[in-house]
Each structure stands twice: as C-alpha cells, then as structure tokens.
Design a protein around this motif. Structure first.
Motif, PDB file in Angstrom:
ATOM      1  N   ALA A  27      37.329  51.839  29.728  1.00  0.00           N
ATOM      2  CA  ALA A  27      38.900  51.939  29.599  1.00  0.00           C
ATOM      3  C   ALA A  27      39.359  51.828  31.516  1.00  0.00           C
ATOM      4  CB  ALA A  27      39.310  53.284  29.182  1.00  0.00           C
ATOM      5  N   PRO A  28      39.533  50.410  32.228  1.00  0.00           N
ATOM      6  CA  PRO A  28      39.380  50.508  33.175  1.00  0.00           C
ATOM      7  C   PRO A  28      41.494  49.997  33.202  1.00  0.00           C
ATOM      8  CG  PRO A  28      38.743  49.000  32.900  1.00  0.00           C
ATOM      9  CD  PRO A  28      38.285  49.424  31.875  1.00  0.00           C
ATOM     10  N   LEU A  29      41.427  49.938  34.769  1.00  0.00           N
ATOM     11  CA  LEU A  29      43.262  49.799  33.899  1.00  0.00           C
ATOM     12  C   LEU A  29      42.956  47.786  34.605  1.00  0.00           C
ATOM     13  CD1 LEU A  29      44.852  51.962  38.153  1.00  0.00           C
ATOM     14  CD2 LEU A  29      45.251  52.253  35.680  1.00  0.00           C
ATOM     15  N   GLY A  30      42.249  47.793  34.450  1.00  0.00           N
ATOM     16  CA  GLY A  30      42.828  46.339  33.983  1.00  0.00           C
ATOM     17  C   GLY A  30      40.658  45.840  34.819  1.00  0.00           C
ATOM     18  N   CYS A  31      41.082  44.593  34.023  1.00  0.00           N
ATOM     19  CA  CYS A  31      39.641  43.601  34.531  1.00  0.00           C
ATOM     20  C   CYS A  31      39.567  42.555  34.153  1.00  0.00           C
ATOM     21  CB  CYS A  31      38.286  44.137  33.427  1.00  0.00           C
ATOM     22  SG  CYS A  31      38.997  43.071  31.208  1.00  0.00           S
ATOM     23  N   ALA A  32      38.801  41.189  34.615  1.00  0.00           N
ATOM     24  CA  ALA A  32      39.400  40.014  35.219  1.00  0.00           C
ATOM     25  C   ALA A  32      37.641  39.306  34.693  1.00  0.00           C
ATOM     26  CB  ALA A  32      39.949  39.602  36.456  1.00  0.00           C
ATOM     27  N   VAL A  33      37.253  38.204  34.065  1.00  0.00           N
ATOM     28  CA  VAL A  33      36.240  37.792  34.201  1.00  0.00           C
ATOM     29  C   VAL A  33      37.124  36.124  34.222  1.00  0.00           C
ATOM     30  CG1 VAL A  33      34.593  36.816  32.489  1.00  0.00           C
ATOM     31  CG2 VAL A  33      35.850  39.292  31.788  1.00  0.00           C
ATOM     32  N   LEU A  34      36.033  35.749  35.300  1.00  0.00           N
ATOM     33  CA  LEU A  34      36.153  33.854  35.611  1.00  0.00           C
ATOM     34  C   LEU A  34      34.209  33.887  35.476  1.00  0.00           C
ATOM     35  CD1 LEU A  34      37.996  32.502  37.948  1.00  0.00           C
ATOM     36  CD2 LEU A  34      35.098  31.778  38.899  1.00  0.00           C
ATOM     37  N   MET A  35      34.770  32.552  34.871  1.00  0.00           N
ATOM     38  CA  MET A  35      33.529  31.679  34.210  1.00  0.00           C
ATOM     39  C   MET A  35      33.596  30.582  34.660  1.00  0.00           C
ATOM     40  SD  MET A  35      32.946  33.299  30.730  1.00  0.00           S
ATOM     41  CE  MET A  35      31.411  32.148  30.304  1.00  0.00           C
ATOM     42  N   ARG A  36      32.487  30.195  35.241  1.00  0.00           N
ATOM     43  CA  ARG A  36      32.404  28.472  36.157  1.00  0.00           C
ATOM     44  C   ARG A  36      30.989  27.838  35.117  1.00  0.00           C
ATOM     45  NH1 ARG A  36      30.575  27.367  41.179  1.00  0.00           N
ATOM     46  NH2 ARG A  36      31.870  24.954  40.565  1.00  0.00           N
ATOM     47  N   GLY A  37      30.992  26.782  34.818  1.00  0.00           N
ATOM     48  CA  GLY A  37      29.604  26.573  34.556  1.00  0.00           C
ATOM     49  C   GLY A  37      30.118  24.408  34.601  1.00  0.00           C
ATOM     50  N   MET A  38      28.796  24.281  34.055  1.00  0.00           N
ATOM     51  CA  MET A  38      28.047  23.073  34.135  1.00  0.00           C
ATOM     52  C   MET A  38      28.698  22.174  32.627  1.00  0.00           C
ATOM     53  SD  MET A  38      25.607  20.335  34.374  1.00  0.00           S
ATOM     54  CE  MET A  38      26.100  19.560  36.109  1.00  0.00           C
ATOM     55  N   HIS A  39      29.626  21.353  32.703  1.00  0.00           N
ATOM     56  CA  HIS A  39      29.956  21.190  30.563  1.00  0.00           C
ATOM     57  C   HIS A  39      29.200  20.525  30.030  1.00  0.00           C
ATOM     58  CE1 HIS A  39      31.774  20.696  27.463  1.00  0.00           C
ATOM     59  NE2 HIS A  39      33.537  21.383  27.237  1.00  0.00           N
ATOM     60  N   ASN A  51      28.581  16.005  36.170  1.00  0.00           N
ATOM     61  CA  ASN A  51      29.290  16.839  36.873  1.00  0.00           C
ATOM     62  C   ASN A  51      30.425  17.344  37.011  1.00  0.00           C
ATOM     63  OD1 ASN A  51      27.478  16.981  39.279  1.00  0.00           O
ATOM     64  ND2 ASN A  51      28.448  15.604  40.108  1.00  0.00           N
ATOM     65  N   ALA A  52      30.488  17.456  35.215  1.00  0.00           N
ATOM     66  CA  ALA A  52      32.087  17.858  34.579  1.00  0.00           C
ATOM     67  C   ALA A  52      31.354  19.056  34.402  1.00  0.00           C
ATOM     68  CB  ALA A  52      32.038  17.584  33.271  1.00  0.00           C
ATOM     69  N   ARG A  53      32.914  19.868  35.154  1.00  0.00           N
ATOM     70  CA  ARG A  53      32.367  21.602  35.305  1.00  0.00           C
ATOM     71  C   ARG A  53      33.884  21.714  34.659  1.00  0.00           C
ATOM     72  NH1 ARG A  53      28.582  22.562  39.008  1.00  0.00           N
ATOM     73  NH2 ARG A  53      28.112  20.995  40.760  1.00  0.00           N
ATOM     74  N   MET A  54      33.317  23.247  34.546  1.00  0.00           N
ATOM     75  CA  MET A  54      34.333  24.063  33.716  1.00  0.00           C
ATOM     76  C   MET A  54      35.125  24.898  34.198  1.00  0.00           C
ATOM     77  SD  MET A  54      33.676  26.688  31.836  1.00  0.00           S
ATOM     78  CE  MET A  54      32.116  27.818  32.143  1.00  0.00           C
ATOM     79  N   MET A  55      36.216  25.572  34.066  1.00  0.00           N
ATOM     80  CA  MET A  55      36.627  27.173  34.486  1.00  0.00           C
ATOM     81  C   MET A  55      37.420  28.436  33.368  1.00  0.00           C
ATOM     82  SD  MET A  55      38.286  29.108  38.167  1.00  0.00           S
ATOM     83  CE  MET A  55      39.420  28.423  38.036  1.00  0.00           C
ATOM     84  N   THR A  56      37.096  29.287  33.385  1.00  0.00           N
ATOM     85  CA  THR A  56      37.938  29.999  32.095  1.00  0.00           C
ATOM     86  C   THR A  56      38.157  31.396  32.399  1.00  0.00           C
ATOM     87  OG1 THR A  56      38.878  30.422  29.795  1.00  0.00           O
ATOM     88  CG2 THR A  56      35.993  30.634  30.713  1.00  0.00           C
ATOM     89  N   THR A  57      39.193  32.163  32.747  1.00  0.00           N
ATOM     90  CA  THR A  57      39.108  33.476  32.954  1.00  0.00           C
ATOM     91  C   THR A  57      40.440  34.127  31.520  1.00  0.00           C
ATOM     92  OG1 THR A  57      41.635  33.115  33.617  1.00  0.00           O
ATOM     93  CG2 THR A  57      40.416  32.500  35.541  1.00  0.00           C
ATOM     94  N   ALA A  58      39.764  35.226  31.671  1.00  0.00           N
ATOM     95  CA  ALA A  58      40.291  35.979  31.566  1.00  0.00           C
ATOM     96  C   ALA A  58      40.452  37.901  31.362  1.00  0.00           C
ATOM     97  CB  ALA A  58      39.120  36.647  30.121  1.00  0.00           C
ATOM     98  N   VAL A  59      41.692  37.482  31.676  1.00  0.00           N
ATOM     99  CA  VAL A  59      42.685  38.850  32.547  1.00  0.00           C
ATOM    100  C   VAL A  59      43.110  40.023  31.490  1.00  0.00           C
ATOM    101  CG1 VAL A  59      42.398  37.615  34.223  1.00  0.00           C
ATOM    102  CG2 VAL A  59      45.039  37.671  32.690  1.00  0.00           C
ATOM    103  N   ARG A  60      42.974  41.605  31.566  1.00  0.00           N
ATOM    104  CA  ARG A  60      43.826  42.274  31.113  1.00  0.00           C
ATOM    105  C   ARG A  60      44.296  43.465  31.520  1.00  0.00           C
ATOM    106  NH1 ARG A  60      42.377  39.003  27.944  1.00  0.00           N
ATOM    107  NH2 ARG A  60      40.687  39.128  26.250  1.00  0.00           N
ATOM    108  N   GLY A  61      45.237  43.926  31.124  1.00  0.00           N
ATOM    109  CA  GLY A  61      45.261  45.278  32.190  1.00  0.00           C
ATOM    110  C   GLY A  61      46.423  44.881  33.607  1.00  0.00           C
ATOM    111  N   VAL A  62      46.477  45.332  34.598  1.00  0.00           N
ATOM    112  CA  VAL A  62      47.004  45.418  35.620  1.00  0.00           C
ATOM    113  C   VAL A  62      46.740  43.755  36.133  1.00  0.00           C
ATOM    114  CG1 VAL A  62      46.951  47.340  36.550  1.00  0.00           C
ATOM    115  CG2 VAL A  62      45.163  45.996  37.192  1.00  0.00           C
TER     116      VAL A  62
END
Length: 85
Positions: A27-39, A51-62
């Motif tokens: 229950a923080p004010l917010g969180c951010a997750v960033l994932m990077r990897g090889m596809h 070297n096919a790379r991917m990146m995705t983020t998920a953000v919550r709160g602030v």
C-alpha cells in the motif's frame, strides 16, 4: 491474484501482476515496475531477429497520476543503465 503461476505469463501480464500485488500488499503511494529482457520467440523462431529486446512498464498511484514522478523514475532507470542494450 498473485503473480506466481504454473505457466510462464507474458511479460506484460507479469509486470502488471507484480505491480498490482506490490500495490495491494504494501500500500505505497505508488509503484513502478520496468521489465527488460530478450524476446526469445523472435530470436529463435519466426523472424529470427537476433537481440530482439522488449521492455514493458506497469505504473500505479503517483507514478500513474503524476507524469513528473513517472519521468523521474524513467530517467533514474536510464542513468543506472537499465535501458541500455
């Protein structure tokens, strides 16, 4: 729903699940997750792009509600080398 599963989830689903679980558990004010990897599907099958790379983020709160907070996070990740190849 916990992010631990018997199957390998897609990276977008995994990032979302981690962010949701952390946000609900801590229950923080917010969180951010960033994932990077090889596809590996692209590297080993299909287009066979090395070297096919991917990146995705998920953000919550602030991180979701305040663009300047999200930008500070993304800048910090880039400075730490998290967005380099």
């Amino acid at each position: 729903k916990p992010f631990i599963t018997r199957e390998i989830p897609g990276y977008e689903e995994l990032a979302t699940s981690i962010a949701d679980t952390f946000q609900q558990s801590v229950a923080p004010l917010g969180c951010a997750v960033l994932m990077r990897g090889m596809h590996t599907c692209m590297a080993l099958r299909g287009v066979r792009q090395a070297n096919a790379r991917m990146m995705t983020t998920a953000v919550r709160g602030v991180f979701k509600d305040r663009p300047e907070v999200r930008q500070e996070f993304m800048t910090g990740v880039a400075i730490q080398g998290g967005m380099q190849k």
